[in-house]
Design a protein around this motif. Structure first.
Motif, PDB file in Angstrom:
ATOM      1  N   TRP A 135     -13.104   9.438  -4.087  1.00  0.00           N
ATOM      2  CA  TRP A 135     -12.522  10.027  -2.886  1.00  0.00           C
ATOM      3  C   TRP A 135     -13.313  11.269  -2.531  1.00  0.00           C
ATOM      4  N   ARG A 194       0.838  -1.185   0.000  1.00  0.00           N
ATOM      5  CA  ARG A 194       0.000   0.000   0.000  1.00  0.00           C
ATOM      6  C   ARG A 194       0.876   1.238   0.000  1.00  0.00           C
ATOM      7  N   SER A 218      -0.098   7.438  -1.749  1.00  0.00           N
ATOM      8  CA  SER A 218      -0.543   8.081  -2.988  1.00  0.00           C
ATOM      9  C   SER A 218      -1.690   7.312  -3.652  1.00  0.00           C
ATOM     10  N   ASP A 219      -1.878   6.027  -3.308  1.00  0.00           N
ATOM     11  CA  ASP A 219      -2.983   5.265  -3.879  1.00  0.00           C
ATOM     12  C   ASP A 219      -4.344   5.822  -3.456  1.00  0.00           C
ATOM     13  N   ASN A 220      -4.388   6.578  -2.374  1.00  0.00           N
ATOM     14  CA  ASN A 220      -5.645   7.183  -1.942  1.00  0.00           C
ATOM     15  C   ASN A 220      -6.144   8.234  -2.929  1.00  0.00           C
ATOM     16  N   PHE A 221      -5.250   8.791  -3.743  1.00  0.00           N
ATOM     17  CA  PHE A 221      -5.599   9.889  -4.626  1.00  0.00           C
ATOM     18  C   PHE A 221      -5.479   9.523  -6.100  1.00  0.00           C
ATOM     19  N   ARG A 222      -5.438   8.260  -6.416  1.00  0.00           N
ATOM     20  CA  ARG A 222      -5.320   7.836  -7.808  1.00  0.00           C
ATOM     21  C   ARG A 222      -6.592   8.189  -8.584  1.00  0.00           C
ATOM     22  N   TYR A 223      -6.433   8.494  -9.834  1.00  0.00           N
ATOM     23  CA  TYR A 223      -7.591   8.873 -10.654  1.00  0.00           C
ATOM     24  C   TYR A 223      -8.447   7.664 -11.013  1.00  0.00           C
ATOM     25  N   ASP A 224      -7.899   6.457 -10.991  1.00  0.00           N
ATOM     26  CA  ASP A 224      -8.672   5.264 -11.363  1.00  0.00           C
ATOM     27  C   ASP A 224      -9.101   4.445 -10.138  1.00  0.00           C
ATOM     28  N   ARG A 225      -9.371   5.140  -9.021  1.00  0.00           N
ATOM     29  CA  ARG A 225      -9.859   4.455  -7.815  1.00  0.00           C
ATOM     30  C   ARG A 225     -11.214   3.826  -8.066  1.00  0.00           C
TER      31      ARG A 225
END
Length: 101
Positions: free
Chosen positions: A99, A85, A88-95
């Protein structure tokens, strides 16, 4: 007198695995706890419940139980799933989930 041999799991209150490397030999309770009538405390006449032996390896715990004639049952630890983990994965565009604040 039956004993359990296991490797303790990490508690929910900690993030590290500091106390999970040793193997533990604990005795099964032989009698049910009873409530003292005067104070209401829980009491037990089984002194083996207080014994907790730690070993560096599973084989050492089994050898100790065999040497002292203790019947035992071995519980193997469940493998943990480690996920990589990054913050920066919290703010990825392809979540998968959007968010929001």
């Amino acid at each position: 007198m039956l004993a359990r041999i296991y490797r303790p799991a990490k508690t929910a209150m900690q993030s590290g695995r500091a106390l999970t490397h040793k193997w533990v030999l604990e005795f099964e309770p032989q009698s049910a706890p009873k409530i003292e009538p005067l104070m209401g405390w829980t009491a037990s006449s089984d002194m083996l419940q207080q014994v907790r032996l730690e070993f560096d390896g599973r084989e050492e715990a089994i050898a100790y139980a065999d040497k002292h004639g203790i019947a035992y049952q071995v519980f193997e630890p469940h493998p943990s799933k480690a996920r990589a983990r990054a913050y920066s994965d919290n703010f990825r565009y392809d979540r998968k989930e959007p968010w929001t604040h």
